[in-house]
Design a protein around this motif. Structure first.
Motif, PDB file in Angstrom:
ATOM      1  N   LEU A 212      53.192  52.720 139.958  1.00 33.91           N
ATOM      2  CA  LEU A 212      54.315  53.096 139.335  1.00 33.91           C
ATOM      3  C   LEU A 212      55.390  52.227 139.668  1.00 33.91           C
ATOM      4  CD1 LEU A 212      54.222  57.260 139.620  1.00 33.91           C
ATOM      5  CD2 LEU A 212      54.342  55.789 137.752  1.00 33.91           C
ATOM      6  N   PRO A 213      56.514  51.883 139.191  1.00 35.20           N
ATOM      7  CA  PRO A 213      57.543  51.090 139.428  1.00 35.20           C
ATOM      8  C   PRO A 213      58.328  51.936 140.665  1.00 35.20           C
ATOM      9  CG  PRO A 213      57.755  51.237 136.667  1.00 35.20           C
ATOM     10  CD  PRO A 213      56.573  52.348 137.555  1.00 35.20           C
ATOM     11  N   GLN A 214      58.810  51.104 141.486  1.00 37.52           N
ATOM     12  CA  GLN A 214      59.364  51.380 142.626  1.00 37.52           C
ATOM     13  C   GLN A 214      61.092  51.036 142.822  1.00 37.52           C
ATOM     14  OE1 GLN A 214      58.097  53.825 144.972  1.00 37.52           O
ATOM     15  NE2 GLN A 214      56.462  53.908 143.744  1.00 37.52           N
ATOM     16  N   SER A 215      61.557  51.143 141.585  1.00 34.76           N
ATOM     17  CA  SER A 215      62.846  50.696 141.703  1.00 34.76           C
ATOM     18  C   SER A 215      63.902  51.708 142.222  1.00 34.76           C
ATOM     19  CB  SER A 215      63.426  50.198 140.026  1.00 34.76           C
ATOM     20  OG  SER A 215      63.110  51.305 139.121  1.00 34.76           O
ATOM     21  N   SER A 216      64.706  51.201 142.981  1.00 38.57           N
ATOM     22  CA  SER A 216      65.684  52.083 143.406  1.00 38.57           C
ATOM     23  C   SER A 216      65.245  53.297 143.930  1.00 38.57           C
ATOM     24  CB  SER A 216      67.044  52.078 142.582  1.00 38.57           C
ATOM     25  OG  SER A 216      67.575  50.955 142.258  1.00 38.57           O
ATOM     26  N   PRO A 217      64.179  53.821 144.709  1.00 38.24           N
ATOM     27  CA  PRO A 217      63.823  55.178 144.918  1.00 38.24           C
ATOM     28  C   PRO A 217      64.992  55.769 145.695  1.00 38.24           C
ATOM     29  CG  PRO A 217      62.844  53.537 146.639  1.00 38.24           C
ATOM     30  CD  PRO A 217      63.593  52.748 145.550  1.00 38.24           C
ATOM     31  N   ASP A 371      73.646  55.019 139.767  1.00 36.61           N
ATOM     32  CA  ASP A 371      72.699  54.494 138.885  1.00 36.61           C
ATOM     33  C   ASP A 371      71.836  55.362 138.330  1.00 36.61           C
ATOM     34  OD1 ASP A 371      71.378  54.959 141.489  1.00 36.61           O
ATOM     35  OD2 ASP A 371      70.033  53.165 141.258  1.00 36.61           O
ATOM     36  N   LEU A 372      71.727  56.790 138.725  1.00 35.87           N
ATOM     37  CA  LEU A 372      71.052  58.071 138.268  1.00 35.87           C
ATOM     38  C   LEU A 372      71.530  58.542 137.027  1.00 35.87           C
ATOM     39  CD1 LEU A 372      70.043  59.714 141.570  1.00 35.87           C
ATOM     40  CD2 LEU A 372      68.841  57.630 140.564  1.00 35.87           C
ATOM     41  N   ALA A 373      70.860  58.526 135.875  1.00 36.47           N
ATOM     42  CA  ALA A 373      71.464  59.449 134.879  1.00 36.47           C
ATOM     43  C   ALA A 373      70.254  60.463 134.516  1.00 36.47           C
ATOM     44  CB  ALA A 373      71.247  58.407 133.473  1.00 36.47           C
ATOM     45  N   LEU A 374      70.599  61.591 134.862  1.00 39.58           N
ATOM     46  CA  LEU A 374      70.072  62.763 134.875  1.00 39.58           C
ATOM     47  C   LEU A 374      69.795  63.690 133.404  1.00 39.58           C
ATOM     48  CD1 LEU A 374      71.528  64.293 138.499  1.00 39.58           C
ATOM     49  CD2 LEU A 374      69.538  62.705 137.886  1.00 39.58           C
ATOM     50  N   ALA A 396      68.800  58.901 129.632  1.00 38.86           N
ATOM     51  CA  ALA A 396      68.397  59.520 131.156  1.00 38.86           C
ATOM     52  C   ALA A 396      67.210  58.585 131.627  1.00 38.86           C
ATOM     53  CB  ALA A 396      67.928  60.661 130.865  1.00 38.86           C
ATOM     54  N   ASN A 397      67.413  58.305 133.024  1.00 39.99           N
ATOM     55  CA  ASN A 397      66.260  57.328 133.678  1.00 39.99           C
ATOM     56  C   ASN A 397      65.353  58.562 134.689  1.00 39.99           C
ATOM     57  OD1 ASN A 397      67.946  57.555 135.658  1.00 39.99           O
ATOM     58  ND2 ASN A 397      68.876  55.680 135.369  1.00 39.99           N
ATOM     59  N   PHE A 463      61.062  68.521 149.170  1.00 38.63           N
ATOM     60  CA  PHE A 463      61.537  67.404 149.441  1.00 38.63           C
ATOM     61  C   PHE A 463      60.798  66.101 148.574  1.00 38.63           C
ATOM     62  CE2 PHE A 463      62.325  63.153 151.226  1.00 38.63           C
ATOM     63  CZ  PHE A 463      63.704  62.969 150.839  1.00 38.63           C
ATOM     64  N   VAL A 464      61.265  65.323 147.797  1.00 40.61           N
ATOM     65  CA  VAL A 464      60.346  64.206 147.079  1.00 40.61           C
ATOM     66  C   VAL A 464      61.036  62.955 147.174  1.00 40.61           C
ATOM     67  CG1 VAL A 464      58.943  65.892 145.969  1.00 40.61           C
ATOM     68  CG2 VAL A 464      60.806  64.681 144.814  1.00 40.61           C
ATOM     69  N   THR A 465      60.355  61.901 146.874  1.00 46.09           N
ATOM     70  CA  THR A 465      60.837  60.488 146.631  1.00 46.09           C
ATOM     71  C   THR A 465      60.561  60.295 145.083  1.00 46.09           C
ATOM     72  OG1 THR A 465      60.741  59.850 148.670  1.00 46.09           O
ATOM     73  CG2 THR A 465      61.223  58.157 147.191  1.00 46.09           C
TER      74      THR A 465
END
Length: 502
Positions: A212-217, A371-374, A396-397, A463-465
């Motif tokens: 999976l892409p790991q952009s801005s975790p 940068d989060l779009a919920l 949404a991302n 809790f998750v990343t």
């Protein structure tokens, strides 16, 4: 013998293939379309096929949806003898689509070859699932493909054809299996079945083997307050509810520093926007801990003229405690959030959320946190593919689902719900963060894998990343055309009718 055994196989297949109190075996779900197909081919008339399919589907769906009787009994104060028929009524509606499947399959039984007949049955299954998801506000529960969420390799193709499309392919596989064991073209049907299975498995293996892409975790913390549904709307318990969420969050923050904390649907059971005691307490907590907080709460807007419109709302608070935005639930639950016209009955009114009838929201844009779009989905909005797709279309991302399944007690409902939610993550290629009052609180990765989860009816902090993702799936681009493509494919399969044998 067949007239009793085949429906029994269908009923047991659906019940055991989906989450149930005993244990789920996903593969058994394919017995449901296979047995319905057999009923349709063996029926003497289309009326018999319709009746047999409907009664079988009604029994199977009612068994799977038994939990619908729980809130009617526990919160509507009806005795079980009156509560159980409420689940049967919904089961009868879901079963009607099984009846239509059997009727249509019987009608084209002698017009096509066994191979095309099985393929046509798969297309029909897809179209009926899609229709059930949109007709009369939609009820896409028990979508065949969602039964396979515990086996991630089997559901990755939903990123291409969607959950309904994958259900159609799986139904075709089940019908091809039946044709491979009966009648003509057994080898050709078996080869086609193997081809479909190989494509689904190969796509799944390839997808799951790709990192999976790991952009801005970022870190996300979901708090499960486990508030008693009998008490949550009582004013006397509001302070205890606020204190509990603050305490659980404070304790969890001792070990993790998330960027976003999520409290579930109506976790704050009062009008947060105006509360002069608990609103400031929550905002101060956010500022002191330098976190962003997403909370579920009732909300209202003043109508033009007089009166208020009430909403099932989610607020996003920034690290300074100020409101960054809100989302109002757009797809409301009949009998849980509003009463349909003509059904304003006392026992049904007791099932409404504590503030009464809600109004559908109209703003679907994501809630922005840097940068989060919920992309917000409240409660059972997560079972509708088109809503998740709209969130992604709006930018949404990350998908966020806040819910409250406390109504249904210790039943299979929460597990069925989260498996449907997982399909939205696969279809849209997004992480889905899910915060609930009593479970199942979890995070789901873009491959539909549950990467963190709570038990039901316990206090919990998960809790998750996760990562914000911007790529779009094949399904996102072609979803609007799939029903039309299904109709065209059905017509193509019927173009050259087979003359019935003498």
């Amino acid at each position: 013998m067949h007239q009793f055994l085949t429906p029994l196989v269908a009923i047991l297949g659906l019940w055991l293939g989906f989450p149930n109190p005993l244990g789920q075996v996903p593969l058994l779900a394919l017995l449901y379309p296979a047995a319905l197909y057999a009923c349709a081919l063996r029926a003497s008339t289309w009326q018999t096929a319709l009746r047999s399919g409907w009664l079988t589907g009604m029994t199977a769906a009612s068994a799977c949806l038994y939990w619908l009787a729980v809130p009617v009994h526990d919160f509507g104060d009806l005795p079980w003898v009156l509560a159980v028929p409420c689940a049967v009524v919904i089961g009868a509606y879901v079963g009607l689509y099984a009846g239509l499947f059997c009727m249509a399959t019987h009608l084209f039984r002698d017009r096509t070859s066994p191979l095309r007949r099985a393929l046509l049955a798969g297309v029909l299954w897809f179209l009926l699932e899609w229709l059930r998801g949109v007709l009369f506000t939609g009820f896409p529960w028990l979508s065949l493909s969602s039964a396979f969420v515990p086996w991630p390799v089997a559901v990755q193709f939903a990123s291409v054809v969607g959950g309904y499309g994958l259900s159609g392919i799986m139904a075709a596989i089940a019908c091809l299996a039946y044709e491979s064991l009966h009648g003509r073209q057994t080898s050709l049907c078996a080869a086609t079945l193997s081809g479909f299975t190989l494509v689904i498995c190969a796509w799944g293996i390839m997808t799951l083997s790709t990192p999976l892409p790991q952009s801005s975790p970022f870190g996300a913390l979901m708090i499960q307050g486990n508030i008693n549904q009998d008490q949550k709307w009582e004013a006397a318990f509001q302070k205890g509810t606020v204190d509990k969420y603050l305490a659980l969050t404070r304790q969890a923050l001792g070990g993790e520093r998330p960027r976003l904390v999520i409290w579930p649907e109506t976790s704050m059971p009062f009008y947060f926007q105006e509360h002069k005691t608990y609103g400031p307490v929550v905002r101060d907590f956010v500022k002191e801990n330098n976190i962003a907080l997403l909370i579920g709460t009732p909300g209202y807007d003043r109508k033009t003229g007089a009166g208020y419109a009430l909403f099932n709302r989610a607020y996003l608070l920034g690290a300074d405690g100020e409101t960054l935005g809100h989302y109002d639930k757009e797809h409301l639950v009949p009998f849980g959030e509003y009463l349909p016209p003509g059904l304003n009955l006392p026992f049904l009114a007791k099932l409404l959320q504590g503030v009464g009838d809600f109004t559908p929201g109209t703003r679907t844009q994501p809630l922005k946190l840097g940068d989060l779009a919920l992309g917000m989905l409240i409660c059972y909005e997560s079972i509708f593919p088109e809503l998740a797709l709209q969130r992604v279309a709006d930018g949404a991302n990350v998908l966020v689902n806040i819910s409250n399944d406390a109504w249904f007690g210790f039943t299979a409902a929460p597990e069925q719900h989260i498996q449907l939610s997982a399909m939205r993550a696969v279809e849209q290629g997004r992480f889905l963060l899910r915060g609930t009052n009593t479970g199942i609180t979890a995070a789901i990765d873009p491959h539909g894998r549950i990467i963190g989860r709570s038990n039901v009816f316990v206090d919990a902090a998960v809790f998750v990343t996760a990562s914000p993702l911007s790529s779009r799936t094949v399904y996102f681009h072609i979803a609007a055309w799939l029903p039309l493509a299904g109709v065209a494919l059905a017509l193509l399969l019927l173009l050259r009718p087979v003359r019935p044998s003498a």
